[in-house]
Design an enzyme around this catalytic site. Sequence first.
Site, PDB file in Angstrom:
ATOM      1  N   GLY A 211       0.846  -1.195   0.000  1.00  0.00           N
ATOM      2  CA  GLY A 211       0.000   0.000   0.000  1.00  0.00           C
ATOM      3  C   GLY A 211       0.877   1.239   0.000  1.00  0.00           C
ATOM      4  O   GLY A 211       2.042   1.210  -0.398  1.00  0.00           O
ATOM      5  N   GLY A 212       0.310   2.333   0.504  1.00  0.00           N
ATOM      6  CA  GLY A 212       1.054   3.591   0.538  1.00  0.00           C
ATOM      7  C   GLY A 212       2.321   3.512   1.368  1.00  0.00           C
ATOM      8  O   GLY A 212       3.224   4.336   1.220  1.00  0.00           O
TER       9      GLY A 212
ATOM     10  N   GLY B  79      25.562  12.079 -28.940  1.00  0.00           N
ATOM     11  CA  GLY B  79      25.077  12.742 -27.725  1.00  0.00           C
ATOM     12  C   GLY B  79      25.556  12.033 -26.478  1.00  0.00           C
ATOM     13  O   GLY B  79      25.777  12.659 -25.430  1.00  0.00           O
ATOM     14  N   ALA B  80      25.735  10.715 -26.593  1.00  0.00           N
ATOM     15  CA  ALA B  80      26.169   9.947 -25.425  1.00  0.00           C
ATOM     16  C   ALA B  80      27.574  10.372 -24.983  1.00  0.00           C
ATOM     17  O   ALA B  80      27.897  10.310 -23.795  1.00  0.00           O
ATOM     18  CB  ALA B  80      26.124   8.455 -25.732  1.00  0.00           C
TER      19      ALA B  80
END
Length: 511
Positions: free
Chosen positions: A171-172, A406-407
């Site tokens: 859960g949370g 770009g790498a």
Amino acid sequence: MNLQEKYTLLDELNKKAELGGGPERIEKQHAAGKKSARERILQLLDPGTFNEIDKLVTHRSYDFGMEMNKVLGDGLISGYGKVKGRLVYVFAQDFTVFGGSLSRANADKIVKIQKLALQMGAPIVGLNDSGGARIQEGVESLAGYADIFYNNVISSGVIPQISAILGPCAGGAVYSPALTDFIFMVNEKSHMFVTGPEVIKTVTHEEVTKEELGGAFTHNSISGVAHFNGKDEDQTIMMVRELLSFLPSNNLEDPPIKTTIDPSDRVEESLQDIVPADPNKPYDMHDIIQKVIDNSHFLEVQAQYAQNIIVGFARFAGKPVGIVANQPAHLAGVLDINSSVKAARFVRFCDAFNIPLVTFVDVPGFLPGTSQEFGGIIKHGAKLLYAFAEATVPKVTLITRKAYGGAYDVMSSKHIGADVNFAYPTSEIAVMGPEGAINIIHRNNFTDEERAAKVQDYREKFANPYKAASLGYIDEIIYPRDTRKKIIDALDMTHNKRKSNPPKKHGNIPL
Ligand code: HXC
């Protein structure tokens, strides 16, 4: 009550509190292959250093007959002690008391030590084993969770926060660990999910076991939620201790130095031919890392997730560093969504805690494909770029082979603030690989031989480190055998680095 009776009363209360949910439930916990909360804390901390806080706290609930059912400590043990001689705060949920569930009272105990840890500037370790919100308390328990989340966020980047999941965490409740820096899990014993198998079955009609859904394997290799997993609790808790040995106590301290007998000028001949002559042949980047760090001691983070990038902690000349390395042995070391996010978070952790970054580069570029583009590789790749660029810690980069497109920029290049950039003579630093480049420059139909000649020509002209070195983008082309000494000298040179980014409330990393 005479003096002796007063001491006896305290003895009794202490003993009662230390029994938690009682011998039977402790036995049940052991039978399930789990330790009690108190045993876990004692194992985590150096012997004789634990000081407990709030041992006598009880819940304040009057519904469902709860007023008749109070347990001293209320299912949570908290306090402070030492790990390898250094102050650490700790809390452990006690599954033998109301399933370790979170009440208003025991949430307050966690919040109390969160605040102490923040003010005193020491790490906090949470040992989680809980059925979630104390069902009898309803919204008060939810408020307790929210208070913990809030303190997790405020402490982020100030003190290291570590979560070990040693049982259920659902859960949370999963969001407190998720807000901390590192999550440890135990194989087959710990589980994390927002909604469990039953709810999933009702809503999506999927059938899944809790192990498949949220076990250690799932979160260490598929979701990337967890960072480490141990084969059992003992190993997991030892790993927490080991991780702490690399970290400063807070963001104003330098990481702790460990004396080493590994010589700083150790020459490693075997590195000379570790990068294969054939640029398409893979090799294991771990081999280079192991050969250059102190005593081959590498604490890899998220070792089973996005294996095309390696991140983890090591030491050079006794000083901790964060290592980020492309892994040519997995997907050719390409950058994709998962590897970018994995490395970006690690880089930001190191930067927050003054841990220098040593980056090993062998990257053919970003992974092409619709799944990557539709999945948002643009924004996820930007995270790594952002993280390296904003990092003000010392940054040393070594290109071992490919650094394309770009790498090249992203992987801690000179342009985004690296302090020292090395390359091996085997490096290929160019806008793209020779094959791709030739296909674009020469669209004509060549014979295979002509194409091969042009590829070779391009490789010789551009696929090397000399152009980048002539422009000052690479500071030095080094012999692989000297890697350790070169990195140590560079770290030594950058030790007193003073750099800060312009004042701002916070940046806007592409989330
Ligand atoms: C009160 C709880 C409890 C809870 C377990 N217990 N969870 N008591 N509140 N949340 C108690 C049980 O009643 C039982 O008490 C004892 O702990 C041990 O539980 P068992 O069920 O016998 O253990 P086991 O079979 O190992 O199963 C463990 C479990 C299961 C899977 C965790 O107990 C369970 O499903 N619990 C409920 C989980 C849940 O739905 N929690 C609330 C989720 S909502 P006795 O006296 O019989 O031994 C939530 C929201 C958080 O957490 C939101 C945060 C923002």
